[in-house]
Design a protein around this motif. Structure first.
Motif, mmCIF file in Angstrom:
data_model
loop_
_atom_site.group_PDB
_atom_site.id
_atom_site.type_symbol
_atom_site.label_atom_id
_atom_site.label_comp_id
_atom_site.label_asym_id
_atom_site.label_seq_id
_atom_site.Cartn_x
_atom_site.Cartn_y
_atom_site.Cartn_z
ATOM 1 N N LYS A 69 0.831 -1.205 0.000
ATOM 2 C CA LYS A 69 0.000 0.000 0.000
ATOM 3 C C LYS A 69 0.870 1.261 0.000
ATOM 4 O O LYS A 69 0.601 2.234 -0.713
ATOM 5 C CB LYS A 69 -0.907 -0.009 1.235
ATOM 6 N N ILE A 70 1.928 1.228 0.789
ATOM 7 C CA ILE A 70 2.847 2.372 0.866
ATOM 8 C C ILE A 70 3.489 2.639 -0.492
ATOM 9 O O ILE A 70 3.617 3.788 -0.931
ATOM 10 C CB ILE A 70 3.923 2.108 1.943
ATOM 11 N N LEU A 121 1.661 7.334 -6.360
ATOM 12 C CA LEU A 121 0.641 8.377 -6.509
ATOM 13 C C LEU A 121 1.137 9.742 -6.034
ATOM 14 O O LEU A 121 0.667 10.774 -6.509
ATOM 15 C CB LEU A 121 -0.617 7.992 -5.727
ATOM 16 N N SER A 122 2.097 9.739 -5.096
ATOM 17 C CA SER A 122 2.608 11.014 -4.566
ATOM 18 C C SER A 122 3.378 11.797 -5.620
ATOM 19 O O SER A 122 3.692 12.981 -5.422
ATOM 20 C CB SER A 122 3.513 10.754 -3.356
ATOM 21 N N ALA A 180 -1.604 13.930 -5.067
ATOM 22 C CA ALA A 180 -0.244 13.672 -4.602
ATOM 23 C C ALA A 180 -0.116 13.912 -3.095
ATOM 24 O O ALA A 180 0.502 13.129 -2.372
ATOM 25 C CB ALA A 180 0.739 14.546 -5.362
ATOM 26 N N ALA A 181 -0.717 15.002 -2.620
ATOM 27 C CA ALA A 181 -0.654 15.346 -1.197
ATOM 28 C C ALA A 181 -1.372 14.304 -0.348
ATOM 29 O O ALA A 181 -0.886 13.901 0.722
ATOM 30 C CB ALA A 181 -1.254 16.728 -0.973
ATOM 31 N N LYS A 198 0.331 11.838 2.446
ATOM 32 C CA LYS A 198 -0.176 11.838 3.820
ATOM 33 C C LYS A 198 -0.528 10.424 4.264
ATOM 34 O O LYS A 198 -0.198 10.007 5.389
ATOM 35 C CB LYS A 198 -1.408 12.754 3.901
ATOM 36 N N GLN A 199 -1.191 9.660 3.386
ATOM 37 C CA GLN A 199 -1.574 8.288 3.718
ATOM 38 C C GLN A 199 -0.329 7.404 3.860
ATOM 39 O O GLN A 199 -0.262 6.555 4.753
ATOM 40 C CB GLN A 199 -2.495 7.709 2.640
ATOM 41 N N MET A 200 0.638 7.636 2.992
ATOM 42 C CA MET A 200 1.874 6.846 3.051
ATOM 43 C C MET A 200 2.591 7.071 4.383
ATOM 44 O O MET A 200 3.026 6.117 5.034
ATOM 45 C CB MET A 200 2.791 7.240 1.888
#
Length: 228
Positions: A10-11, A17-18, A26-27, A31-33
């Protein structure tokens, strides 16, 4: 709840995507990563090293391999830009290659095919050219010299892969993370008479090694260029 491996996947998706041209997307991905990395205790180094994969050869081997076998592994290492080590238990040891993407799998396949060809050539050489050699240590030594000549011919035929700085650094970090160190190969201790004729054994091995089936070993459909 995800396990660490799924979190890593997932990371890596979030990392991709970032880099999106869409600033909001991207943001959010970044943030999720970062949140996942904190939750699962995953570092930047862990993410980078996750690109390095391992693949064990199917054939068992000794924990302390002979010098010619280590040389063959090093030839494959340079052909694919990978690393290798002897892994497993004392009676289940195998050569393990590690590298980026699918390089480790391709290297393990190539090594196994070349090793089978070399072992067959070695057996034939022992049964014919060395059949009258009485001392076991001399027979082993001279067969080893034949193998080294064979591998020299193969080494000259393959294109050497040059890794970029990042990939080379990752391979080094991965090896260090496993606590790998250079083992000392097993060597025969021959008599002076056997040493005197070793040049001939290497020459004959070199001649036979020129017939090694590299396209079968490296895989013509696996994006590996073979030298002429």
């Amino acid at each position: 709840m995800m396990d660490k491996q799924k979190a890593m996947e997932k990371i890596k998706k979030c990392l991709a995507l970032s880099k999106s041209a869409n600033e909001h997307e991207a943001a959010q991905a970044l943030k999720q990563m970062q949140a996942l990395m904190r939750e699962y205790g995953i570092s930047d180094a862990d993410v980078a090293l996750s690109d390095i994969k391992q693949h064990a050869c199917t054939d068992k081997t000794a924990n302390q391999i002979p010098g010619w076998q280590a040389w063959l592994a090093n030839t494959v290492k340079q052909a694919f830009g990978v690393g290798w080590y002897v892994g497993g238990d004392w009676n289940q040891a195998r050569i393990v290659f590690y590298g980026a993407s699918n390089k480790a799998e391709l290297a393990a396949y190539a090594y196994s095919v070349l090793l089978r060809q070399l072992k067959a050539a070695r057996r034939e050489y022992i049964a014919t050219a060395l059949k009258r050699v009485k001392l076991a240590k001399n027979k082993t030594y001279r067969a080893d010299q034949f193998c080294e000549g064979w591998i020299t011919a193969v080494y000259r035929k393959v294109d050497k892969f040059a890794n970029g700085e990042r990939e080379q650094a990752l391979l080094q970090q991965f090896g260090e993370s496993l606590g790998l160190c250079e083992g000392k190969p097993r060597e025969a201790t021959p008599s002076s008479n056997a040493k005197r004729v070793a040049d001939l054994d290497r020459f004959l091995g070199n001649q036979q090694g020129k017939n090694a089936q590299l396209h079968q070993a490296m895989g013509a459909d696996k994006h590996k260029q073979i030298g002429a």
